[in-house]
Enzyme design. Structure first.
Site, PDB file in Angstrom:
ATOM      1  N   SER A 191       7.916   1.922   9.132  1.00  0.00           N
ATOM      2  CA  SER A 191       8.721   1.823  10.528  1.00  0.00           C
ATOM      3  C   SER A 191       9.010   3.170  10.899  1.00  0.00           C
ATOM      4  CB  SER A 191       9.912   1.096   9.954  1.00  0.00           C
ATOM      5  OG  SER A 191      10.702   2.009   9.145  1.00  0.00           O
ATOM      6  N   GLY A 241      12.839  -8.666   8.555  1.00  0.00           N
ATOM      7  CA  GLY A 241      11.625  -9.151   8.446  1.00  0.00           C
ATOM      8  C   GLY A 241      10.560  -8.669   9.516  1.00  0.00           C
ATOM      9  N   ALA A 242      11.104  -8.338  10.527  1.00  0.00           N
ATOM     10  CA  ALA A 242      10.233  -8.088  11.818  1.00  0.00           C
ATOM     11  C   ALA A 242       8.955  -7.198  11.403  1.00  0.00           C
ATOM     12  CB  ALA A 242      10.984  -7.187  12.803  1.00  0.00           C
ATOM     13  N   GLY A 243       9.180  -6.099  10.511  1.00  0.00           N
ATOM     14  CA  GLY A 243       8.149  -5.384  10.045  1.00  0.00           C
ATOM     15  C   GLY A 243       7.058  -6.139   9.433  1.00  0.00           C
ATOM     16  N   ASP A 244       7.657  -6.998   8.460  1.00  0.00           N
ATOM     17  CA  ASP A 244       6.567  -8.006   7.593  1.00  0.00           C
ATOM     18  C   ASP A 244       6.053  -8.917   8.312  1.00  0.00           C
ATOM     19  OD1 ASP A 244       8.324  -6.766   5.471  1.00  0.00           O
ATOM     20  OD2 ASP A 244       9.867  -8.112   5.278  1.00  0.00           O
ATOM     21  N   ASN A 268       2.563  -7.219  16.783  1.00  0.00           N
ATOM     22  CA  ASN A 268       3.538  -7.288  17.890  1.00  0.00           C
ATOM     23  C   ASN A 268       4.322  -8.508  18.177  1.00  0.00           C
ATOM     24  OD1 ASN A 268       3.630  -4.092  17.722  1.00  0.00           O
ATOM     25  ND2 ASN A 268       2.403  -4.012  19.635  1.00  0.00           N
TER      26      ASN A 268
END
Length: 292
Positions: A191, A241-244, A268
Site C-alpha cells: 500500500s 480487504g481492499a488491497g487483498d 483496481n
C-alpha cells in the site's frame, strides 16, 4: 512491460495458484462499539475473487477450533490454538494526507504456517499473503521452490505487533528477515503507507513492485519503467480487504494471460468493489462478465 512469467509443465492444471495465509475473525469497531464481525484475512478476500472468476487454487491456512465461518477451502484446524482475531478501530485513525483511516490490533494469533504445511506439488503462481505474522522466511522460501512465480504482499513480511495491545506496526523491509529472498520474488505488492518501509528504487531492480493508492488506483514499477493504472470510483464504507481483493484480481488477470497493466486494472476494479461493502464483498456475476 516485460515480466518473467514462464511456466513449467510439471503441475496439476486444476490448481494454478497456491494461496498461503491464515483466515481471521475481524471485528470492526467505532467509538468502542462493535459495528460488524466478519470473516477476515487476505486469503478470504483473495479466494472470494478467485471463486467469482472461477480461478483454480489451493489454499493453505490455519485456524483454531473456534473458527466460525463457512469457507470454500477448508483450513488446517489447530486444536491447541485459537483463530487469529483482528480488531479494526475506525475512530483511532487519521484522515487525509495518506494517513491511516483505522488502527488495526491483533488480539489473538493462530499458529504460523510452516514449510511442511504446504502441499508437495508444483504451482504456476504462489501468493504469500499472511496478515498476522504467520508466514515465516522458511515458508516463503519453500513457496519459491514449488511455485514458478511468487507474489508477496509486503504486509506478510514487515508487520510486527505491539506486545501490550497488538497494534499493527511495521519494520523496514531490510530488517524483516525476508529481504534476501527478494531477487527470487516475481511481484511485491504494498500500500502507499507500507511503501514507506521499502526502497522502491532498489527493489524494482529485482522484482515488479505494485503500490496501491486507494482511490487513486495503483502504480507499477519494474526495472526499466513505471506505469500508473487508472482507478475505479467507489463510495468507501470499509477499506478492510481492499488491497487483498486488488491482489486477487491482479493475479486472476495474469492467470488468464492478461498483460500486466490490464491485470492491475482488474485488480483496481475488485478493490473498488470491496471498499463499498462491509467485510467480505458480494461480487455480482453481471459485473464480472462485463469487466472480465
Amino acid at each position: 512491460m516485460a515480466t518473467s512469467l514462464e511456466h513449467t509443465q510439471n503441475h496439476d492444471p486444476s490448481q494454478n495458484v497456491l494461496i498461503v495465509g491464515n483466515y481471521c475473525h475481524d471485528v470492526l469497531l467505532r467509538n468502542g462499539d462493535v459495528v460488524a464481525e466478519t470473516l477476515g484475512g487476505a486469503a478470504s478476500f483473495i479466494s472470494n475473487v478467485f471463486n467469482g472468476l472461477t480461478v483454480s487454487y489451493h489454499l493453505t491456512s490455519k485456524v483454531g477450533l473456534d473458527f466460525k465461518y463457512p469457507v470454500s477451502y477448508d483450513p488446517i484446524v489447530v486444536s491447541s490454538a485459537r483463530t487469529t482475531v483482528f480488531h479494526a478501530h475506525f475512530d483511532l485513525g487519521f484522515d487525509g494526507n495518506g494517513h491511516q483511516d483505522r488502527v488495526l490490533k491483533r488480539v489473538v494469533a493462530c499458529d504460523p504456517i510452516c514449510p511442511g504445511d504446504l502441499p508437495d506439488m508444483r504451482f504456476d503462481f504462489g501468493m504469500a499473503v499472511g496478515v498476522g505474522g504467520e508466514i515465516l522466511p522458511e515458508t516463503l522460501e519453500r513457496m519459491l521452490e514449488i511455485c514458478d512465480v511468487v507474489f508477496a504482499d509486503i504486509q506478510a513480511l514487515i508487520r510486527i505487533f505491539d506486545g501490550n495491545d497488538g497494534t499493527v506496526k511495521h519494520v523496514g523491509l531490510k530488517e524483516s528477515g525476508f529481504y534476501h529472498l527478494l531477487p527470487r520474488i516475481g511481484f511485491l505488492k504494498a500500500s502507499e503507507e507500507e511503501a514507506l518501509f521499502l526502497d522502491v528504487e532498489e527493489v524494482r531492480k529485482w522484482c515488479c513492485v505494485v503500490v496501491t493508492h486507494g482511490k487513486d488506483g495503483c502504480k507499477l514499477y519494474w526495472k526499466d519503467g513505471e506505469m500508473k493504472i487508472t482507478p475505479f470510483s467507489a463510495n468507501q464504507i470499509d477499506p478492510t480487504g481492499a488491497g487483498d481483493s486488488f491482489l486477487g484480481g491482479f493475479v486472476a488477470g495474469l492467470v488468464q494471460r492478461l498483460a500486466t497493466p490490464d491485470a492491475a486494472l482488474l485488480g483496481n476494479f475488485f478493490g473498488s468493489l470491496t471498499v463499498a461493502q462491509i467485510g467480505l464483498p458480494k461480487l455480482e456475476l453481471r459485473l464480472l462478465q462485463v469487466c472480465f
